[in-house]
Design a protein around this motif. Structure first.
Motif, PDB file in Angstrom:
ATOM      1  N   PRO A 207       0.809  -1.228   0.000  1.00 47.26           N
ATOM      2  CA  PRO A 207       0.000   0.000   0.000  1.00 47.26           C
ATOM      3  C   PRO A 207       0.839   1.274   0.000  1.00 47.26           C
ATOM      4  CG  PRO A 207      -0.853  -1.589   1.589  1.00 47.26           C
ATOM      5  CD  PRO A 207       0.460  -2.116   1.121  1.00 47.26           C
ATOM      6  N   ALA A 208       1.958   1.266   0.723  1.00 47.34           N
ATOM      7  CA  ALA A 208       2.791   2.469   0.795  1.00 47.34           C
ATOM      8  C   ALA A 208       3.337   2.842  -0.581  1.00 47.34           C
ATOM      9  CB  ALA A 208       3.940   2.247   1.780  1.00 47.34           C
ATOM     10  N   ALA A 209       3.731   1.841  -1.362  1.00 44.53           N
ATOM     11  CA  ALA A 209       4.258   2.113  -2.697  1.00 44.53           C
ATOM     12  C   ALA A 209       3.175   2.697  -3.602  1.00 44.53           C
ATOM     13  CB  ALA A 209       4.824   0.828  -3.308  1.00 44.53           C
ATOM     14  N   ILE A 210       1.953   2.196  -3.476  1.00 47.73           N
ATOM     15  CA  ILE A 210       0.864   2.715  -4.302  1.00 47.73           C
ATOM     16  C   ILE A 210       0.486   4.130  -3.863  1.00 47.73           C
ATOM     17  CG2 ILE A 210      -1.543   2.379  -4.976  1.00 47.73           C
ATOM     18  CD1 ILE A 210       0.463   0.465  -6.305  1.00 47.73           C
ATOM     19  N   GLN A 211       0.482   4.384  -2.564  1.00 48.76           N
ATOM     20  CA  GLN A 211       0.215   5.746  -2.093  1.00 48.76           C
ATOM     21  C   GLN A 211       1.253   6.717  -2.649  1.00 48.76           C
ATOM     22  OE1 GLN A 211      -2.248   7.063  -0.627  1.00 48.76           O
ATOM     23  NE2 GLN A 211      -3.265   5.622   0.742  1.00 48.76           N
ATOM     24  N   SER A 212       2.504   6.309  -2.634  1.00 45.70           N
ATOM     25  CA  SER A 212       3.567   7.157  -3.188  1.00 45.70           C
ATOM     26  C   SER A 212       3.357   7.391  -4.678  1.00 45.70           C
ATOM     27  CB  SER A 212       4.940   6.521  -2.946  1.00 45.70           C
ATOM     28  OG  SER A 212       5.224   6.426  -1.575  1.00 45.70           O
ATOM     29  N   LYS A 213       2.902   6.349  -5.362  1.00 43.91           N
ATOM     30  CA  LYS A 213       2.635   6.460  -6.795  1.00 43.91           C
ATOM     31  C   LYS A 213       1.514   7.473  -7.060  1.00 43.91           C
ATOM     32  CE  LYS A 213       3.612   4.437 -10.858  1.00 43.91           C
ATOM     33  NZ  LYS A 213       4.983   4.257 -11.386  1.00 43.91           N
ATOM     34  N   LEU A 214       0.489   7.452  -6.228  1.00 48.45           N
ATOM     35  CA  LEU A 214      -0.617   8.389  -6.397  1.00 48.45           C
ATOM     36  C   LEU A 214      -0.140   9.828  -6.217  1.00 48.45           C
ATOM     37  CD1 LEU A 214      -3.488   6.550  -4.466  1.00 48.45           C
ATOM     38  CD2 LEU A 214      -3.106   6.653  -6.933  1.00 48.45           C
ATOM     39  N   VAL A 215       0.731  10.058  -5.258  1.00 52.65           N
ATOM     40  CA  VAL A 215       1.289  11.392  -5.048  1.00 52.65           C
ATOM     41  C   VAL A 215       2.130  11.800  -6.247  1.00 52.65           C
ATOM     42  CG1 VAL A 215       2.845  12.775  -3.612  1.00 52.65           C
ATOM     43  CG2 VAL A 215       1.232  11.178  -2.539  1.00 52.65           C
ATOM     44  N   GLU A 216       2.984  10.890  -6.692  1.00 55.08           N
ATOM     45  CA  GLU A 216       3.868  11.159  -7.830  1.00 55.08           C
ATOM     46  C   GLU A 216       3.079  11.525  -9.083  1.00 55.08           C
ATOM     47  OE1 GLU A 216       6.481   8.419 -10.881  1.00 55.08           O
ATOM     48  OE2 GLU A 216       6.323   7.777  -8.793  1.00 55.08           O
ATOM     49  N   LEU A 217       1.960  10.829  -9.310  1.00 52.96           N
ATOM     50  CA  LEU A 217       1.168  11.023 -10.527  1.00 52.96           C
ATOM     51  C   LEU A 217       0.053  12.060 -10.354  1.00 52.96           C
ATOM     52  CD1 LEU A 217       0.824   7.267 -11.602  1.00 52.96           C
ATOM     53  CD2 LEU A 217       2.387   8.979 -12.555  1.00 52.96           C
ATOM     54  N   ASN A 218      -0.032  12.661  -9.177  1.00 55.32           N
ATOM     55  CA  ASN A 218      -1.066  13.660  -8.892  1.00 55.32           C
ATOM     56  C   ASN A 218      -2.472  13.084  -9.053  1.00 55.32           C
ATOM     57  OD1 ASN A 218      -1.882  16.241  -8.095  1.00 55.32           O
ATOM     58  ND2 ASN A 218      -2.080  16.951 -10.211  1.00 55.32           N
ATOM     59  N   LEU A 219      -2.687  11.882  -8.490  1.00 53.86           N
ATOM     60  CA  LEU A 219      -3.982  11.206  -8.599  1.00 53.86           C
ATOM     61  C   LEU A 219      -4.653  10.994  -7.238  1.00 53.86           C
ATOM     62  CD1 LEU A 219      -3.139   8.398 -11.210  1.00 53.86           C
ATOM     63  CD2 LEU A 219      -4.377  10.526 -11.626  1.00 53.86           C
ATOM     64  N   VAL A 220      -4.125  11.620  -6.202  1.00 53.72           N
ATOM     65  CA  VAL A 220      -4.628  11.372  -4.844  1.00 53.72           C
ATOM     66  C   VAL A 220      -6.116  11.668  -4.730  1.00 53.72           C
ATOM     67  CG1 VAL A 220      -4.461  12.115  -2.443  1.00 53.72           C
ATOM     68  CG2 VAL A 220      -2.378  11.748  -3.779  1.00 53.72           C
ATOM     69  N   ASP A 221      -6.598  12.714  -5.399  1.00 48.01           N
ATOM     70  CA  ASP A 221      -7.998  13.114  -5.268  1.00 48.01           C
ATOM     71  C   ASP A 221      -8.949  12.260  -6.105  1.00 48.01           C
ATOM     72  OD1 ASP A 221      -7.265  15.133  -3.544  1.00 48.01           O
ATOM     73  OD2 ASP A 221      -7.073  16.637  -5.143  1.00 48.01           O
ATOM     74  N   GLN A 222      -8.412  11.456  -7.020  1.00 46.81           N
ATOM     75  CA  GLN A 222      -9.275  10.694  -7.928  1.00 46.81           C
ATOM     76  C   GLN A 222      -9.242   9.192  -7.688  1.00 46.81           C
ATOM     77  OE1 GLN A 222      -7.041  12.923 -10.874  1.00 46.81           O
ATOM     78  NE2 GLN A 222      -8.920  13.088 -12.094  1.00 46.81           N
ATOM     79  N   VAL A 223      -8.322   8.732  -6.869  1.00 45.61           N
ATOM     80  CA  VAL A 223      -8.181   7.300  -6.593  1.00 45.61           C
ATOM     81  C   VAL A 223      -8.344   7.079  -5.090  1.00 45.61           C
ATOM     82  CG1 VAL A 223      -6.688   5.283  -6.739  1.00 45.61           C
ATOM     83  CG2 VAL A 223      -6.634   6.997  -8.568  1.00 45.61           C
ATOM     84  N   CYS A 224      -9.220   6.156  -4.724  1.00 40.29           N
ATOM     85  CA  CYS A 224      -9.472   5.850  -3.316  1.00 40.29           C
ATOM     86  C   CYS A 224      -9.109   4.400  -3.026  1.00 40.29           C
ATOM     87  CB  CYS A 224     -10.938   6.094  -2.974  1.00 40.29           C
ATOM     88  SG  CYS A 224     -11.321   5.838  -1.231  1.00 40.29           S
ATOM     89  N   LEU A 225      -8.204   4.197  -2.077  1.00 42.64           N
ATOM     90  CA  LEU A 225      -7.802   2.852  -1.654  1.00 42.64           C
ATOM     91  C   LEU A 225      -8.626   2.481  -0.425  1.00 42.64           C
ATOM     92  CD1 LEU A 225      -3.909   3.211  -1.945  1.00 42.64           C
ATOM     93  CD2 LEU A 225      -5.557   2.619  -3.745  1.00 42.64           C
ATOM     94  N   HIS A 226      -9.557   1.561  -0.585  1.00 42.87           N
ATOM     95  CA  HIS A 226     -10.489   1.216   0.489  1.00 42.87           C
ATOM     96  C   HIS A 226      -9.994   0.094   1.391  1.00 42.87           C
ATOM     97  CE1 HIS A 226     -13.983   3.457  -1.243  1.00 42.87           C
ATOM     98  NE2 HIS A 226     -13.323   3.249  -2.373  1.00 42.87           N
ATOM     99  N   GLY A 227      -9.048  -0.734   0.912  1.00 43.64           N
ATOM    100  CA  GLY A 227      -8.736  -1.961   1.620  1.00 43.64           C
ATOM    101  C   GLY A 227      -9.836  -2.988   1.410  1.00 43.64           C
ATOM    102  N   PHE A 228      -9.786  -4.062   2.183  1.00 46.83           N
ATOM    103  CA  PHE A 228     -10.795  -5.114   2.061  1.00 46.83           C
ATOM    104  C   PHE A 228     -12.144  -4.580   2.546  1.00 46.83           C
ATOM    105  CE2 PHE A 228     -13.106  -8.907   3.421  1.00 46.83           C
ATOM    106  CZ  PHE A 228     -12.913  -9.741   2.321  1.00 46.83           C
ATOM    107  N   VAL A 229     -13.209  -4.836   1.769  1.00 41.78           N
ATOM    108  CA  VAL A 229     -14.536  -4.329   2.116  1.00 41.78           C
ATOM    109  C   VAL A 229     -15.533  -5.479   2.189  1.00 41.78           C
ATOM    110  CG1 VAL A 229     -14.081  -2.105   1.010  1.00 41.78           C
ATOM    111  CG2 VAL A 229     -15.219  -3.926  -0.296  1.00 41.78           C
TER     112      VAL A 229
END
Length: 421
Positions: A266-288
């Motif tokens: 998850p940490a690597a994907i969060q970093s990727k979202l920051v790098e690509l400026n996608l934090v506001d458009q992608v939501c990581l919910h975890g297991f639901v």
């Protein structure tokens, strides 16, 4: 627990992850249990400390230690007196299958191979002290020679990744030391196994899924394009590549991507979202919970279910998508490559990003563009993945394997008697 029609019915000892384990193999077991328990005595076996008590409406559930249980312990747990056979489920997660791997190397069984490539299971089982390194390396040398031994050592030293070996040293052979037969859910996997292990019968059954009521789609005609990815999301599930493709879409492309499930890092994907400026458009919910996932499937304009490398598996996620009548994007490899052209959007690995861009643009321009794909997928699903048919075939395989086990035992006893004489 419903009464069995006959005490002489076959007993199937089903060694599998069980709900609430966060793996689709656990849910697959729960889905087929009503149909299976109506045809045989089923005893579920788990090395987890908890399970969904509703399973006990259909059968006995037993906790066991995979390193100490003996064949007589299986026999003691059943109520019937007919033939019996053990089914052991092998997937690619050490969390759920490391103990089952060790059991499969000790007890004659039908091995249900959910993933052809199980290097990650084995390497991580060694890393987390759930398997012996010497046992792993001996198996690698036995099946892949000196190169296999060296590759195994490199994997244990983290100089190589298990996922990179999926096509050349998948590793499934190491789980077959005591196999009576093998069950797989894809014809590519069956062909590979039959060529590699011709002395073993390899059965092929389409992966089952409970067929729900006619899906009620709930897509929005306006607002952001709703994209969804879910399940156990390892590096091969193309999430990073999807994010990179989304980041390169035109600035006026309005979307929301919901990611529901376990992410390998998850940490690597969060970093990727920051790098690509996608934090506001992608939501990581975890297991639901299932109810939330089903609602997301009803709303999704597109579900992303791509993967490379393929682990040789059929996709329980794809069955859930079809059940919901949703359109999906899949990589044209392995099991997916044998599907009809009209049941999903097929993405070619060598042209992945350009094809994703075109697909995103098509769906953004017309939200109903995926309706035909979703409907065709649902029709295909209904025709091929019924749990009742699957349960009937499981019982047939159980009878054949129990007979083979008895013949093997008889030959062994005969050989021992001859030696003593």
């Amino acid at each position: 627990m419903p009464p069995q029609s006959s005490r002489s019915a076959i007993t199937i000892h089903w060694v599998s992850p069980l709900p609430p384990a966060e793996t689709d193999i656990a849910h697959y077991t729960a889905r087929i249990l009503p149909a299976l328990s109506a045809r045989a005595e089923i005893v579920l076996w788990t090395n987890a400390l908890e399970w969904d008590l509703s399973l006990e409406r259909y059968c006995t559930v037993r906790h066991f230690d995979p390193d100490t249980i003996l064949p007589r312990d299986f026999t003691t747990a059943r109520r019937g007196t007919g033939p019996e056979v053990v089914f052991i489920h092998i997937g690619n997660s050490w969390v759920y299958h490391a103990g089952f791997l060790r059991l499969a190397q000790r007890i004659p069984s039908v091995v249900v191979l959910h993933d052809l490539a199980i290097q990650e299971l084995m390497i991580e089982a060694v890393e987390y002290n759930e398997w012996e390194a010497a046992r792993y390396l001996a198996g690698m040398e036995k099946w892949y020679g000196a190169e296999g031994m060296q590759t195994g050592k490199a994997c244990l030293a983290k100089d190589k990744k298990g996922a990179d070996l999926s096509s050349v040293m998948p590793g499934y052979e190491l789980a077959m030391e005591k196999a009576l037969s093998i069950l797989t859910h894809t014809s590519p996997a069956q062909s590979i196994i039959q060529a590699r292990l011709p002395e073993l019968t390899c059965h092929l059954l389409p992966l089952p899924f409970e067929i729900g009521p006619e899906p009620m789609r709930a897509q929005m005609s306006t607002g952001p394009l709703r994209l969804l990815q879910f399940g156990w999301i390892g590096p091969n599930r193309r999430l990073e590549q999807v994010l990179e493709a989304l980041a390169q879409m035109p600035k006026d492309f309005d979307f929301r991507l919901d990611v529901m499930g376990k992410i390998w890092n998850p940490a690597a994907i969060q970093s990727k979202l920051v790098e690509l400026n996608l934090v506001d458009q992608v939501c990581l919910h975890g297991f639901v919970p299932d109810a939330i996932l089903e609602d997301a499937l009803r709303q999704a304009d597109l579900v992303l279910n791509m993967r490379y490398p393929s682990m040789g598996e059929a996709s329980g996620s794809q069955l859930r998508i079809w059940n919901a009548g949703a359109p999906a994007a899949v990589t044209r490899l392995g099991w997916y490559a044998e599907l009809p052209d009209n049941v999903a959007y097929f993405i070619d690995l060598e042209d992945e990003r350009a094809q994703l861009h075109a697909l995103f643009s098509t769906l953004a321009a017309d939200r109903r563009a995926g309706a035909e794909i979703g409907a065709a997928g649902r029709a295909y699903f209904e025709a091929h993945h019924d749990p009742d048919t699957y349960a009937q075939e499981i019982v047939k395989i159980a009878h054949q394997s129990a007979e083979k086990d008895n013949q093997t035992l008889a030959r062994s006893l005969s050989a021992q008697y001859s030696l003593k004489r």
